[in-house]
Design a protein around this motif. Sequence first.
Motif, PDB file in Angstrom:
ATOM      1  N   CYS A  31     -32.391  15.795  34.007  1.00 15.37           N
ATOM      2  CA  CYS A  31     -32.130  16.511  35.258  1.00 15.37           C
ATOM      3  C   CYS A  31     -30.759  17.171  35.222  1.00 15.37           C
ATOM      4  O   CYS A  31     -29.844  16.721  34.513  1.00 15.37           O
ATOM      5  CB  CYS A  31     -32.203  15.534  36.441  1.00 15.37           C
ATOM      6  N   PHE A  77     -28.750  15.550  40.302  1.00 11.36           N
ATOM      7  CA  PHE A  77     -30.164  15.321  40.616  1.00 11.36           C
ATOM      8  C   PHE A  77     -30.659  14.064  39.904  1.00 11.36           C
ATOM      9  O   PHE A  77     -30.183  13.713  38.823  1.00 11.36           O
ATOM     10  CB  PHE A  77     -31.015  16.520  40.202  1.00 11.36           C
ATOM     11  N   THR A 134     -40.050  15.058  37.908  1.00 11.32           N
ATOM     12  CA  THR A 134     -39.383  15.991  38.822  1.00 11.32           C
ATOM     13  C   THR A 134     -37.970  15.496  39.072  1.00 11.32           C
ATOM     14  O   THR A 134     -37.657  14.329  38.835  1.00 11.32           O
ATOM     15  CB  THR A 134     -40.144  16.106  40.156  1.00 11.32           C
ATOM     16  N   CYS A 135     -37.115  16.396  39.566  1.00  5.60           N
ATOM     17  CA  CYS A 135     -35.717  16.047  39.833  1.00  5.60           C
ATOM     18  C   CYS A 135     -35.399  16.305  41.307  1.00  5.60           C
ATOM     19  O   CYS A 135     -35.652  17.393  41.814  1.00  5.60           O
ATOM     20  CB  CYS A 135     -34.778  16.862  38.944  1.00  5.60           C
ATOM     21  N   LYS A 136     -34.855  15.292  41.973  1.00  2.00           N
ATOM     22  CA  LYS A 136     -34.496  15.389  43.388  1.00  2.00           C
ATOM     23  C   LYS A 136     -32.998  15.172  43.563  1.00  2.00           C
ATOM     24  O   LYS A 136     -32.325  14.618  42.704  1.00  2.00           O
ATOM     25  CB  LYS A 136     -35.281  14.364  44.209  1.00  2.00           C
ATOM     26  N   HIS A 137     -32.499  15.631  44.732  1.00  2.00           N
ATOM     27  CA  HIS A 137     -31.078  15.445  45.027  1.00  2.00           C
ATOM     28  C   HIS A 137     -30.718  13.981  44.890  1.00  2.00           C
ATOM     29  O   HIS A 137     -31.434  13.106  45.374  1.00  2.00           O
ATOM     30  CB  HIS A 137     -30.741  15.942  46.434  1.00  2.00           C
TER      31      HIS A 137
END
Length: 262
Positions: free
Chosen positions: A176, A180, A202-205
């Motif tokens: 990421c 993230f 997937t990459c999230k905050h």
Amino acid sequence: MAETLVLALLAICMAGLARVTAGDCLKPPRLEYGSPTSEFISLTSFPVGAEVIYNCYLGYLFQEGSSTFVTCQDDSTWTPLQATCEPKDCGNPGDIENGYFEAPDTTFGERATYHCDAGYNMVGSDMRLCTHDGWNGQVPTCKIIRCQPPKLSANIQIVAGFGPVYRYQETITYKCNEGFEMMGDNVIECNEDSTFVPPPPTCKHQFPPINIFKEMIAMGRQLIIKEESMIKTNYRLLESQREILRLKEKIIEKAEQYIDEN
């Protein structure tokens, strides 16, 4: 009348004996998986010296050393039929690269079944049949399994395995972008069904680390303790001020009392 019947029967027997003596043979012997050639099939009587030729059925061949004919003898019998029809052997059905075949038997009517090694898909029929002309069809081929790269989502990048097309068991490694957090596995693999497993991550905050929350909790507790101490101090000060006020009131009361008495 009876004498006439006896003479007639005797004549019939003599005629039959005459035919046998002449050497005629009846139908030739049967051959398993074979028969006389077409010109002999419809005949029911054969003269002495006649030769009957045999053929094997389609898909069968004479065993080595077989005699393919019989001869009508003087005693109205046929020479022994010394022939055997055995199924044709088609031999090796054909090797396949990156795979193998199974063929318990390679003779007429049997089949060969093909299989591909792990990571390969078959192109063509997986079966060949041994016919009178040999193996039917063509040897199939085994094609390497390939996977198309999955769509790259936002805030993520590939660090290993750049494609553009991936073979069976080849991998992609992700990471990421800074700030993230990854949801899912960072390594995915090209599977036998031409898809990647597991699904791409997937990459999230990124949320603040847990130790920051712990520090904030500790600071909050310290503030509460200090505020309680201040409240207690203010309460004691307030009580002292109230005591001074009560003393002042008592002094005034005493002064007023003295004035009234004098």
